[in-house]
Write an enzyme that holds these catalytic residues in place. Sequence first.
Site, PDB file in Angstrom:
ATOM      1  N   CYS A  81       0.854  -1.201   0.000  1.00 27.00           N
ATOM      2  CA  CYS A  81       0.000   0.000   0.000  1.00 27.00           C
ATOM      3  C   CYS A  81       0.883   1.242   0.000  1.00 27.00           C
ATOM      4  O   CYS A  81       0.633   2.209  -0.715  1.00 27.00           O
ATOM      5  CB  CYS A  81      -0.890   0.033   1.239  1.00 27.00           C
ATOM      6  SG  CYS A  81      -1.873  -1.445   1.494  1.00 27.00           S
ATOM      7  N   CYS A  84       2.397   3.009  -3.281  1.00 27.44           N
ATOM      8  CA  CYS A  84       1.603   4.009  -4.015  1.00 27.44           C
ATOM      9  C   CYS A  84       1.218   5.183  -3.113  1.00 27.44           C
ATOM     10  O   CYS A  84       1.350   6.333  -3.484  1.00 27.44           O
ATOM     11  CB  CYS A  84       0.323   3.393  -4.572  1.00 27.44           C
ATOM     12  SG  CYS A  84       0.574   2.226  -5.910  1.00 27.44           S
ATOM     13  N   CYS A 119      -8.523  -1.987  -4.317  1.00 28.40           N
ATOM     14  CA  CYS A 119      -7.130  -1.596  -4.473  1.00 28.40           C
ATOM     15  C   CYS A 119      -6.242  -2.839  -4.508  1.00 28.40           C
ATOM     16  O   CYS A 119      -5.316  -2.933  -5.304  1.00 28.40           O
ATOM     17  CB  CYS A 119      -6.726  -0.676  -3.329  1.00 28.40           C
ATOM     18  SG  CYS A 119      -5.669   0.688  -3.827  1.00 28.40           S
ATOM     19  N   CYS A 182     -35.419   0.302  12.065  1.00 26.78           N
ATOM     20  CA  CYS A 182     -34.279   0.902  12.782  1.00 26.78           C
ATOM     21  C   CYS A 182     -34.708   2.207  13.455  1.00 26.78           C
ATOM     22  O   CYS A 182     -34.333   2.489  14.593  1.00 26.78           O
ATOM     23  CB  CYS A 182     -33.146   1.211  11.816  1.00 26.78           C
ATOM     24  SG  CYS A 182     -32.717  -0.098  10.667  1.00 26.78           S
ATOM     25  N   CYS A 185     -36.252   2.449  17.173  1.00 26.77           N
ATOM     26  CA  CYS A 185     -35.363   2.492  18.343  1.00 26.77           C
ATOM     27  C   CYS A 185     -34.450   3.712  18.281  1.00 26.77           C
ATOM     28  O   CYS A 185     -34.337   4.473  19.235  1.00 26.77           O
ATOM     29  CB  CYS A 185     -34.494   1.241  18.409  1.00 26.77           C
ATOM     30  SG  CYS A 185     -35.342  -0.190  19.094  1.00 26.77           S
ATOM     31  N   CYS A 227     -28.027  -6.276  14.895  1.00 34.11           N
ATOM     32  CA  CYS A 227     -29.307  -5.591  15.068  1.00 34.11           C
ATOM     33  C   CYS A 227     -30.391  -6.328  14.298  1.00 34.11           C
ATOM     34  O   CYS A 227     -31.510  -6.488  14.791  1.00 34.11           O
ATOM     35  CB  CYS A 227     -29.205  -4.147  14.573  1.00 34.11           C
ATOM     36  SG  CYS A 227     -29.290  -2.927  15.893  1.00 34.11           S
TER      37      CYS A 227
END
Lengths: 266, 106
Positions: A81, A84, A119, A182, A185, A227
């Site tokens: 990584c 580059c 990548c 969702c 709550c 969840c």
Amino acid sequence: MSALRARWPLHALAAACVALVYAQDASAAGIPPGERRSGYEFMSRETRAMQDDDFANPGTLWVLDGEALWNRKEGAARRACADCHGDARASMKGVAVRHPAWDAAAGRPVNLEQRINACRAVRQEAAPLAYEDKDLLALTAYVARQSRGMAIDIASDGGMRPFLDAGRETFMRRQGQLNLACVQCHDEQWGKKLAGTTIPQAHPTGYPIYRLEWQGLGSLQRRLRNCMIGMRAEPYAYGAQEFVDLELYLMWRARGMKFETPGVRP
Amino acid sequence: MARAVVNVPATVRRGEVFEIRTLVQHAMETGFRRTQLGEAIPRDIIRQFVCTYNGAEVFRAEFHPAISANPLLAFSTVATESGTLAFAWTGDKGFSVTESARITVV
């Protein structure tokens, strides 16, 4: 009837209707900016101290692993990584707070894990890492760590809009055997208790997080699966577009909030 | 190779009590859990931690299955001489990690 008409002239009734529409709009807009709280603020003093101190935060172990991976040559291209991107502390600063971000090649938004894997595939010619793989979590944590303290800044223009709307739709839609959304709550009941724990507002400010319950680091999608299983819905597969859209909506919903990676949560 | 992080102050005044904190990467598999197919997952934990200060043991800990993954240990000792603090974790399946830190006593 005439008394009612006298008390509620037509224009007043119209004004009341308009006010009602605005009130509904406000609830659809969710938590007002001034009342938004990171999950951090619902934690005990001890757990906060654990997150704040790099030497006590177990997420540090993954960040250090990620740093080693950042500099390790990988794949058929034998490229790291760092070859580059150079020093991640400069080049990766602010990257995580922009993700999920538009990917021109894919024609859709991608999250940080998917960006790292893309990548790997294109530049390093290496096999993609599986979700929740230790190395992928470590790299994600290392990249995301560079944005700690920055404000979440999600683009919602151009091609992002339909994906953001899809994510919002998932957040609002009742699902699973418990028939819960969702929003019920996390927008409407936050701060109250669900079993022994406080319901947070679901702002993904510290991912990947070290969750004490997991005894390890995990991605936002792992948390979302939790969840969904809790509401007895069938979770989407890791990397599914529905999950990325939901991540996008949650990050957009938390725009402007401070990024905390690696977060610690109970 | 598991990773370990130690936090030791760089300089301490002679005779002063200072705190040492260590964090080590380990799953601490208890041995009580089973896979979805019902097979027992063998125990795999750290068994022992030893800290030496210029070769003399200053702290030792025995680990048991109820201790969390990636255990954090915080303890203290008295600054006597400048030198090296050495840390060693050993455990099941040949687990062995060592780390050291320099300390200057003024």
